[in-house]
Enzyme design. Structure first.
Site, PDB file in Angstrom:
ATOM      1  N   ASN A 172      -1.572   0.030 -21.100  1.00 43.64           N
ATOM      2  CA  ASN A 172      -1.199   1.228 -20.344  1.00 43.64           C
ATOM      3  C   ASN A 172      -1.398   2.477 -21.193  1.00 43.64           C
ATOM      4  OD1 ASN A 172      -0.094   3.173 -18.711  1.00 43.64           O
ATOM      5  ND2 ASN A 172       1.857   2.128 -18.391  1.00 43.64           N
ATOM      6  N   SER A 175       0.256   6.410 -18.244  1.00 41.84           N
ATOM      7  CA  SER A 175       1.525   6.954 -17.758  1.00 41.84           C
ATOM      8  C   SER A 175       1.594   8.438 -18.102  1.00 41.84           C
ATOM      9  CB  SER A 175       2.705   6.231 -18.400  1.00 41.84           C
ATOM     10  OG  SER A 175       3.902   6.938 -18.140  1.00 41.84           O
ATOM     11  N   GLY A 268       3.218   5.832  -4.226  1.00 47.09           N
ATOM     12  CA  GLY A 268       3.467   5.608  -2.814  1.00 47.09           C
ATOM     13  C   GLY A 268       2.357   6.158  -1.939  1.00 47.09           C
ATOM     14  N   SER A 319       5.617   0.816  -4.785  1.00 52.17           N
ATOM     15  CA  SER A 319       6.332   1.710  -3.861  1.00 52.17           C
ATOM     16  C   SER A 319       6.288   1.181  -2.431  1.00 52.17           C
ATOM     17  CB  SER A 319       5.735   3.121  -3.920  1.00 52.17           C
ATOM     18  OG  SER A 319       5.850   3.652  -5.223  1.00 52.17           O
TER      19      SER A 319
END
Length: 339
Positions: A172, A175, A268, A319
């Protein structure tokens, strides 16, 4: 029905408190008769990605079960894999509260968690303790107080510790909530990191006589040129997979909503189109040489199919899972089987 009732209760609570309650409840009920409240049987739809065979193409994205506490419960729901983390070498509290916000009218979430986790050693204990054989990916990151220039050391420490316990490892660097982290996606810093990780992977594969694939998780906030450069770096360093995408710093589709101006990454439904666009561009650049796991704004089977059509081989939800519940897993798998 049970999920709708539970969701109604949890949506009256502070989002982070609700999250901890959900993970704690799943941990307590896993491998017990109470899994009937959320468990479901899903017809297999096997998919091969990164040299691994998954029972179906729907995984749980990183961030939901950071410390790997409820893996067996998510297995009961029918996920084809679970990605735990993001985990760092040392435990860290993450950013100040509040740091998690719902945007219910838009089916979105903003978070600035900051890699809060109990550390890699704790995660390894939980991976060893799990009772099911579900495929588990481990998402790794750097500690907040580790300088970006030394960030690769944190990734190598985590790799070393999780290697024997992971189906695959996700790196990752995308972020938005760890200062300077996204700078690792560009230029020499990216190439140095990927090269060091590939070297470590081959060393560990030789040492343990087991090859664990490595995937890179990228941001959605990239230009076409930046996506091209990342694709070239992935191919050059023989990475096994790409995960697209993380959360976005843009606020398209949520302006005027309560909490829309909170800092952090937006996930989302508002992320759906942007994520799919990045997947499509990345697929063009990778030319089928490296598989893509698509994630970002999957709120329905149709959203998932759009990710597959754009070039993803497998998908992950987070989400959308919070807003729709476990039924979303089955809907996507059924649509995939008919595809």
């Amino acid at each position: 029905m049970f999920y709708k009732i539970a969701q109604k209760v949890m949506f009256q609570m502070d989002p982070e408190r609700a999250h901890h309650l959900a993970i704690g409840s799943l941990k307590m009920t896993a491998n017990s008769p109470l899994t009937c409240l959320y468990g479901q049987t899903i017809t297999p739809a096997p998919v091969s990605v990164m040299g691994l065979t998954f029972p179906n193409p729907v995984g749980l994205a990183a961030g939901m079960d950071k410390d790997g506490e409820s893996i067996d419960a998510f297995h009961a729901m029918g996920f084809g894999h679970v990605e735990v983390g993001t985990v760092t070498p040392r435990p860290q509290p993450g950013n100040d509260l509040p740091r998690l916000f719902r945007l219910k009218p838009a089916k979105g979430i903003i978070n600035r968690m900051g890699f809060n986790n109990k550390g890699v050693d704790n995660l390894v204990k939980n991976l060893i303790a799990k009772k099911t054989d579900i495929m588990v990916g481990v998402n790794i990151g750097k500690n907040k107080d580790t300088p970006v220039e030394q960030g690769k050391d944190d990734y190598l420490i985590c790799m070393d510790k999780v290697y024997l316990h992971a189906a695959y490892i996700a790196v990752n660097i995308s972020s938005p909530n760890t200062p300077g982290l996204r700078s690792l996606q560009y230029g020499d810093l990216l190439d140095e990191l990927l090269s060091a990780i590939k070297t470590k992977q081959l060393e560990l594969a030789e040492k343990h006589k087991k090859y664990v694939p490595i995937a890179l998780k990228i941001a959605p906030d990239l230009t076409i040129e930046e996506i091209e450069n990342i694709a070239q770096a992935l191919i050059k360093n023989k990475f096994d997979g790409a995960i697209a995408t993380n959360t976005t710093l843009t606020r398209d589709g949520v302006s005027g909503l309560a909490n829309a101006n909170e800092s952090g990454g937006l996930s989302g439904k508002p992320l759906t189109e942007l994520s799919t666009k990045v997947i499509k561009q990345l697929a063009i650049c990778l030319k089928g040489q490296i598989p893509i796991i698509g994630v970002g704004g999957i709120n329905s089977a149709e959203d998932a199919l759009a990710k597959f059509d754009a070039g993803a081989t497998m998908v992950q939800i987070y989400s959308g899972f919070i807003y729709q519940g476990p039924k979303l897993i089955k809907e996507i798998v059924n649509a995939y089987r008919l595809k």
